[in-house]
Design a protein around this motif. Structure first.
Motif, PDB file in Angstrom:
ATOM      1  N   ALA A  20       0.855  -1.187   0.000  1.00 41.51           N
ATOM      2  CA  ALA A  20       0.000   0.000   0.000  1.00 41.51           C
ATOM      3  C   ALA A  20       0.893   1.240   0.000  1.00 41.51           C
ATOM      4  N   VAL A  21       0.253   2.374  -0.162  1.00 39.12           N
ATOM      5  CA  VAL A  21       0.915   3.650   0.111  1.00 39.12           C
ATOM      6  C   VAL A  21       0.630   3.990   1.577  1.00 39.12           C
ATOM      7  N   TYR A  22       1.677   4.301   2.306  1.00 42.77           N
ATOM      8  CA  TYR A  22       1.554   4.587   3.728  1.00 42.77           C
ATOM      9  C   TYR A  22       1.677   6.089   3.960  1.00 42.77           C
ATOM     10  N   TYR A  23       0.767   6.612   4.782  1.00 39.09           N
ATOM     11  CA  TYR A  23       0.703   8.036   5.064  1.00 39.09           C
ATOM     12  C   TYR A  23       0.757   8.280   6.570  1.00 39.09           C
ATOM     13  N   CYS A  24       1.425   9.335   6.973  1.00 32.85           N
ATOM     14  CA  CYS A  24       1.280   9.757   8.359  1.00 32.85           C
ATOM     15  C   CYS A  24       0.306  10.931   8.417  1.00 32.85           C
ATOM     16  N   ARG A  25      -0.306  11.070   9.563  1.00 31.70           N
ATOM     17  CA  ARG A  25      -1.365  12.059   9.728  1.00 31.70           C
ATOM     18  C   ARG A  25      -1.264  12.722  11.087  1.00 31.70           C
ATOM     19  N   TYR A  26      -1.482  14.008  11.103  1.00 34.35           N
ATOM     20  CA  TYR A  26      -1.675  14.751  12.338  1.00 34.35           C
ATOM     21  C   TYR A  26      -3.041  15.412  12.279  1.00 34.35           C
ATOM     22  N   GLY A  27      -3.836  15.225  13.321  1.00 34.63           N
ATOM     23  CA  GLY A  27      -5.145  15.849  13.407  1.00 34.63           C
ATOM     24  C   GLY A  27      -5.166  16.896  14.500  1.00 34.63           C
ATOM     25  N   ASN A  28      -5.380  18.147  14.133  1.00 38.32           N
ATOM     26  CA  ASN A  28      -5.435  19.213  15.131  1.00 38.32           C
ATOM     27  C   ASN A  28      -6.720  19.064  15.943  1.00 38.32           C
ATOM     28  N   PRO A  29      -6.617  18.800  17.242  1.00 35.29           N
ATOM     29  CA  PRO A  29      -7.814  18.539  18.039  1.00 35.29           C
ATOM     30  C   PRO A  29      -8.674  19.793  18.271  1.00 35.29           C
TER      31      PRO A  29
END
Length: 117
Positions: free
Chosen positions: A91-100
């Motif tokens: 797969a293509v792997y992504y990192c994510r940050y979610g501003n709470p």
């Protein structure tokens, strides 16, 4: 400006290992949660692993016991150690940050992982 840049993907044979890295700029990782997702062709993007600001981790069932997420608050980098890789991990792997506070999601450009049988 928050930016996430993934690296470390590649092609490996089944049973092999890879370590992905996500270099983060524009914010400090200490006390911030981060996640790794993946998307295989024809599939929706799915959560793979999550680490809380305090370092607690959780994983999707298909990768439990094989993958490990960690973060280095000094290097401002999140890692995904992937062991015992299977073809279905391709797969293509992504990192994510979610501003709470704002609810905005930040994604990296992705890194391709290909596992051959």
């Amino acid at each position: 400006q928050v930016q996430l840049v993934e690296s470390g993907g590649g092609s490996v044979q089944a049973g092999g290992s890879l370590r992905l890295a996500c270099a983060v700029s524009g914010l400090f990782l200490s006390n911030r949660a981060m996640s790794w997702y993946r998307q295989a062709p024809g599939n929706q993007r799915e959560l793979v692993a999550h680490i809380t600001g305090g370092g607690l981790t959780n994983y999707a069932d298909p990768v439990k016991g094989r993958f490990a997420i960690s973060k280095d608050n000094v290097k401002n980098t999140v890692y995904l150690q992937m062991n015992s890789l299977k073809p279905e991990d391709t797969a293509v792997y992504y990192c994510r940050y979610g501003n709470p506070i704002t609810g905005r999601n930040y994604w990296g450009q992705g890194t391709q992982v290909t596992v051959s049988s």
